[in-house]
Structures are given as structure tokens and as C-alpha cells.
Motif scaffolding. Structure first.
Motif, PDB file in Angstrom:
ATOM      1  N   HIS A  86       0.834  -1.185   0.000  1.00  0.00           N
ATOM      2  CA  HIS A  86       0.000   0.000   0.000  1.00  0.00           C
ATOM      3  C   HIS A  86       0.876   1.244   0.000  1.00  0.00           C
ATOM      4  CE1 HIS A  86      -3.573  -2.246   0.501  1.00  0.00           C
ATOM      5  NE2 HIS A  86      -3.084  -2.866   1.540  1.00  0.00           N
ATOM      6  N   GLU A  87       0.445   2.226  -0.762  1.00  0.00           N
ATOM      7  CA  GLU A  87       1.147   3.496  -0.777  1.00  0.00           C
ATOM      8  C   GLU A  87       0.931   4.216   0.543  1.00  0.00           C
ATOM      9  OE1 GLU A  87       2.865   5.614  -3.109  1.00  0.00           O
ATOM     10  OE2 GLU A  87       3.429   3.610  -3.775  1.00  0.00           O
ATOM     11  N   ARG A  88       1.944   4.953   0.966  1.00  0.00           N
ATOM     12  CA  ARG A  88       1.718   5.840   2.092  1.00  0.00           C
ATOM     13  C   ARG A  88       0.893   7.025   1.583  1.00  0.00           C
ATOM     14  NH1 ARG A  88       5.324   7.624   6.371  1.00  0.00           N
ATOM     15  NH2 ARG A  88       6.898   6.303   5.507  1.00  0.00           N
ATOM     16  N   LEU A  89       0.008   7.487   2.470  1.00  0.00           N
ATOM     17  CA  LEU A  89      -0.919   8.520   2.048  1.00  0.00           C
ATOM     18  C   LEU A  89      -0.255   9.888   2.141  1.00  0.00           C
ATOM     19  CD1 LEU A  89      -3.913   8.558   1.272  1.00  0.00           C
ATOM     20  CD2 LEU A  89      -4.400   8.990   3.657  1.00  0.00           C
ATOM     21  N   SER A  90       0.096  10.492   1.006  1.00  0.00           N
ATOM     22  CA  SER A  90       0.569  11.871   1.088  1.00  0.00           C
ATOM     23  C   SER A  90       0.562  12.502  -0.297  1.00  0.00           C
ATOM     24  CB  SER A  90       1.974  11.950   1.689  1.00  0.00           C
ATOM     25  OG  SER A  90       2.935  11.696   0.710  1.00  0.00           O
ATOM     26  N   PHE A  91       0.581  13.813  -0.329  1.00  0.00           N
ATOM     27  CA  PHE A  91       0.579  14.539  -1.580  1.00  0.00           C
ATOM     28  C   PHE A  91       1.993  14.683  -2.142  1.00  0.00           C
ATOM     29  CE2 PHE A  91      -3.328  16.719   0.148  1.00  0.00           C
ATOM     30  CZ  PHE A  91      -4.174  16.231  -0.830  1.00  0.00           C
ATOM     31  N   HIS A  92       2.982  14.406  -1.309  1.00  0.00           N
ATOM     32  CA  HIS A  92       4.351  14.813  -1.606  1.00  0.00           C
ATOM     33  C   HIS A  92       4.847  14.363  -2.981  1.00  0.00           C
ATOM     34  CE1 HIS A  92       8.788  14.179  -1.340  1.00  0.00           C
ATOM     35  NE2 HIS A  92       8.667  15.457  -1.067  1.00  0.00           N
ATOM     36  N   ILE A  93       5.490  15.282  -3.681  1.00  0.00           N
ATOM     37  CA  ILE A  93       6.094  14.965  -4.972  1.00  0.00           C
ATOM     38  C   ILE A  93       7.579  15.244  -4.873  1.00  0.00           C
ATOM     39  CG2 ILE A  93       6.217  15.609  -7.401  1.00  0.00           C
ATOM     40  CD1 ILE A  93       3.279  16.426  -7.119  1.00  0.00           C
ATOM     41  N   LYS A  94       8.387  14.247  -5.196  1.00  0.00           N
ATOM     42  CA  LYS A  94       9.827  14.395  -5.046  1.00  0.00           C
ATOM     43  C   LYS A  94      10.395  15.164  -6.231  1.00  0.00           C
ATOM     44  CE  LYS A  94      13.758  11.426  -4.045  1.00  0.00           C
ATOM     45  NZ  LYS A  94      14.402  12.212  -3.019  1.00  0.00           N
TER      46      LYS A  94
END
Lengths: 229, 259
Positions: B2-10
Motif C-alpha cells: 500500500h502506498e503511504r498517504l501523502s501529496f508529496h512529490i519528489k
């Protein structure tokens, strides 16, 4: 004071909090999918408040909203004080022994609802000018158009909407506590608060459900009266 | 997985390299300025001179506007319409529809409020797009935030997607057994318990196990913990934080002084 806050938190509390927040969010979304006229997005908060104490409940509530805000919908962020007070009040009520039988849980739900209505009113008024983006704002808008001032319009709307939601929430949280094996409850700081009195009779449950149904009918009646003139 | 829930874009940008705390202060400064600065056009100006340039600076312009359109516009737009129609202020009626009327005052009021909410939500969205949650937490822990808080936030972000997947499984399973989730009100209300029950009990079983596991890894240990990742905090960060903090104080002070 500080010691009192500290005794709400042991390792089990810290582990329960993330799970309770996830329960809040997942159950909130299930209820949304069932298209019921309630939110039920604070079951986990009430559960933590009853098992671990008011401060743990308050922390769960506030973090729930903050995490809902940063992960799902940023519009949830400004409402964290409401969730904080829901957790705190539910914990206090449990401390005073109002989490031991069905009718007492109904009282807890009602008190929590009033608290929530009181706290969300100033946020709605100062942040949004009374009318927020939620559906119940139509009632507020109507009340304001027909001459009530903003604060009382917002408060009466909240007062109409909250009790049904919060009483159902408290009853579901109580049902969960009843369903948990004793061995699972023992490790939490305030386990003795939820020791139920004798056997939980189903008659009491039906009376409690009856009270909720009456409240729903009352709210619907009031709503028609307000909207009808 | 499962993906961790966040908006973050590297990405690699000036905004990504700023210290997480600086970005948090920047977000708060934008919100406080939008809500407390006693000048009508402040929120609008902030969008022009801060939100748009920052989204370009952070190289997340496209993602930011996609998120904004999806998240912010429906809410801010709805808020604008509701307030334009229903705020009972002003006398200069522009448009009338039964008992609803739009006055120029209520239109201005609605516009300002919608813009304020837009600034608030977009400031947070920008912050989340450019900051990784674990980075923020390790930086705050280093500055004295109790480790327990960091644990709660990070592990919640991991548990939520798992829980949502579990909820979907339970809904499908109960439906295949014939549970009614779509017809009358009472049938739908009755199906709350069979759906919520398994989800909640299933998750509560894990609590004790998890508690023992983290206890064994020194969760409650009082000793200072070392961190694998060093998060940079330059002089520029420190100066910027003080400037932003001064701006917040100035705006609140001006608001109090003028009212």
C-alpha cells in the motif's frame, strides 16, 4: 495537572490513537457511501476517550482532523478544535461514569453534541461568515434570510444536526466496548471506566434507540416548522 | 504494497530544499495574512505575489493547479455562491430570484471569503506537495517534539490506506452475502453495524501486538535518539522564519489596532 494528562498515555494508548484515527476516517467514508444523514466520523475518538481518558480523546480528535486535512481534504483543517472538544468531553463524561449503560451513553452523546455545536459556531461565524461549504448551511442561510442574526442561526442549525449524529456515535462506540473481550480492554489506562453495570439488557438498548428515533422525528419536525415559515 | 498517504512529490527545487519548519511558518504566515490583514484585496494579492510564484518556484505548478481544481474550487465556489445569495447585507440589489437576492455588498463579501479559503487551502497544498511527512516529523522531533507524536502521525498515514482497503473488502464480502447497502433508509441504516463491526474489531486486535513490538524497540526510552537523516537548516532559513514571524505579528497587530 500535568500528571493527570500523563496518566492517559501508556504505550497501548499511543498505539490505539493511529488506529482510532484510521477508524474515524474509514467509518466516515463507509457512512458516506451508505448515504445516511449522519457523519459518524468520531467513533474512534469517543472510543479512545472512554478507554484512555479525556486528554487522549482530545488529542485523537484534533489529530484526526489535522490528518484528514493534510491527507484527504484540506477543508477539514480549521475544524480541529471541534474534534478536540468532542474527545475531551466524551472522556470527561466517561470519567463521571456516563459510559456504563445504554441510557447513560445516550446522555454522553447528547452532552458531546451540545459541546460540538458550541465550539463549531464561532469557527463557522469568524472563518466563513456563518455559511460553510456543508449541506446543512442551507438551513443557516434560510434562518439568516428570515431575520435571525448570524450567531443564533449558526447555533440553531448545529443544534439541530449534531445530537442525532453524536448519540449514534456514542452508542456505536459503546457497542464496540461491549463486544471487546475483557482481556483486550485491561491494558488501557482507564479500563475501569467502561466496566458495565451488571448485564446489559436489550430493553434498555431498545429504549435508547427509541430516544434517538424520537430525536430524529423532533429534528425533522423542527426543520419543517422552520422551513415552512 | 500500500502506498503511504501523502501529496508529496519528489523534485529538486528551492522550495523542496528549505527546512520543513520554515515551510510550515511560511504556510501559517500566508494564512494569517489572508485572514487578519485589514485590507480588502490582500487575499487576492497574496495569490498573485505568493501562491503562484511559490508553485513555480517549487516546480509543482501543474500538480498544484490540478489539486487546486479538484479540491479547492468546488468548496470555494460553493462557498462563494452560498454567501453571495444568502448573506443578508447591503441594499444595492443586483439580481433577484424569488426570496434570494444578490447585493453588491454580499457579492464583495462572498468573493473575499472564498479567496481567503482559497489562500488557506492552497498554502497547505503547496506545503504538502513540497514536504515529505517523515522529513517534517524528524525535523520537529529534533527540535523537541515528543517522539510519540511523530509516531502517531507517521503511522496513521500508513494505516489509513490499509484500513480503506480493508473497508472495501468488508463491503464487498458483506454484499456478496446479501447485505443490502443501497435500498431503503432503514435497510441502509441497518447495514452500518455489519460493516463497522468487523472493521473495528479486526483493527483493535492488532493493538496489543503493536504495543509490545514498539516497546521492544525502545519506544518509551528516555535517552536521546540519533537520526539517520540530517535535515539541513541554513542561516537563510532562520532569517526567513523571523521575517515571516514578524509579518504575522504585524498583520495581527494592525488588525487589532484598526478595529
Amino acid at each position: 495537572m500535568f500528571e493527570k494528562i500523563k496518566n492517559n498515555f501508556n504505550t497501548q494508548t499511543w498505539v490505539l490513537i493511529p488506529i482510532a484515527i484510521a477508524i474515524n476516517i474509514a467509518v466516515g467514508q463507509i457512512v458516506l457511501a451508505l448515504k445516511l444523514p449522519v457523519y459518524l466520523d468520531s467513533i474512534g475518538t469517543v472510543l479512545v476517550a472512554a478507554l484512555c481518558g479525556p486528554w487522549a480523546g482530545a488529542l485523537t480528535g484534533a489529530l484526526s482532523n489535522i490528518i484528514w486535512g493534510i491527507a484527504i481534504d484540506p477543508n477539514a483543517l480549521p475544524w480541529w478544535p471541534v474534534a478536540f472538544m468532542i474527545g475531551y468531553m466524551a472522556g470527561r463524561m466517561a470519567q463521571w461514569g456516563f459510559f456504563k449503560s445504554w441510557w447513560k451513553v445516550v446522555v454522553t452523546g447528547f452532552v458531546v453534541a451540545i459541546t460540538a455545536a458550541l465550539v463549531s459556531t464561532p469557527i463557522a461565524v469568524y472563518l466563513y461568515g456563518g455559511i460553510t461549504a456543508s449541506g446543512s448551511s442551507f438551513i443557516t442561510a434560510y434562518l439568516m434570510q428570515t431575520g435571525s442574526d448570524m450567531i443564533s442561526a449558526v447555533f440553531s442549525t448545529n443544534f439541530l444536526v449534531e445530537p442525532v449524529d453524536k448519540i449514534t456515535t456514542a452508542m456505536l462506540a459503546f457497542a464496540i466496548v461491549l463486544g471487546m473481550p475483557k482481556r483486550m480492554i485491561g491494558g488501557y489506562p482507564k479500563a475501569s471506566q467502561v466496566e458495565t453495570e451488571g448485564v446489559q439488557s436489550t430493553t434498555q438498548l431498545y429504549i435508547a434507540i427509541g430516544v434517538v428515533v424520537l430525536l430524529v422525528l423532533f429534528a425533522a419536525f423542527m426543520l419543517r416548522n422552520i422551513l415552512g415559515g | 504494497m500500500h502506498e503511504r498517504l501523502s501529496f508529496h512529490i519528489k523534485r529538486d527545487s528551492v522550495l523542496h530544499r528549505l527546512n520543513p519548519l520554515t515551510k510550515l511558518v511560511l504556510t501559517l504566515a500566508l494564512i494569517f495574512l489572508a485572514f487578519t490583514f485589514p485590507w480588502y484585496w490582500m487575499p487576492h494579492l497574496l495569490i498573485l505575489i505568493a501562491v503562484i510564484p511559490l508553485s513555480l518556484l517549487g516546480k509543482v505548478f501543474r500538480e498544484f493547479w490540478l489539486t487546486a481544481l479538484k479540491l479547492i474550487l468546488p468548496a470555494a465556489g460553493f462557498l462563494f455562491l452560498m454567501q453571495a445569495f444568502f448573506q443578508p447585507i447591503g441594499t444595492d440589489v443586483i439580481f433577484k430570484f424569488y426570496f434570494l437576492d444578490i447585493t453588491s455588498e454580499s457579492l464583495m463579501f462572498a468573493f473575499k471569503n472564498a479567496m481567503r479559503v482559497f489562500v488557506m487551502v492552497s498554502a497547505f497544498t503547496l506545503f504538502l506537495l513540497t514536504t515529505h511527512p517523515s522529513e517534517l516529523m524528524s525535523d520537529l522531533t529534533r527540535r523537541g517534539l515528543p517522539g510519540q507524536f511523530a509516531y502517531v502521525i507517521i503511522s496513521t498515514l500508513q494505516i489509513i490506506p490499509q484500513m480503506q482497503a480493508k473497508a472495501q473488502t468488508i463491503i464487498s464480502a458483506q454484499r456478496s452475502r446479501g447485505l443490502d447497502t443501497e435500498s431503503t433508509f432503514f435497510k441502509r441504516a441497518g447495514s452500518v453495524l455489519p460493516l463497522v463491526g468487523p472493521l473495528v474489531f479486526g483493527s483493535l486486535v492488532e493493538v496489543e501486538e503493536r504495543a509490545i513490538a514498539i516497546e521492544a524497540r525502545g519506544f518509551t526510552s528516555k535517552h536521546a535518539k540519533t537520526s539517520l537523516h540530517e535535515i539541513p537548516d541554513s542561516d537563510f532559513d532562520k532569517i526567513l522564519r523571523w521575517i515571516l514571524f514578524a509579518l504575522i505579528v504585524f498583520s495581527i497587530g494592525l488588525n487589532l489596532w484598526l478595529s
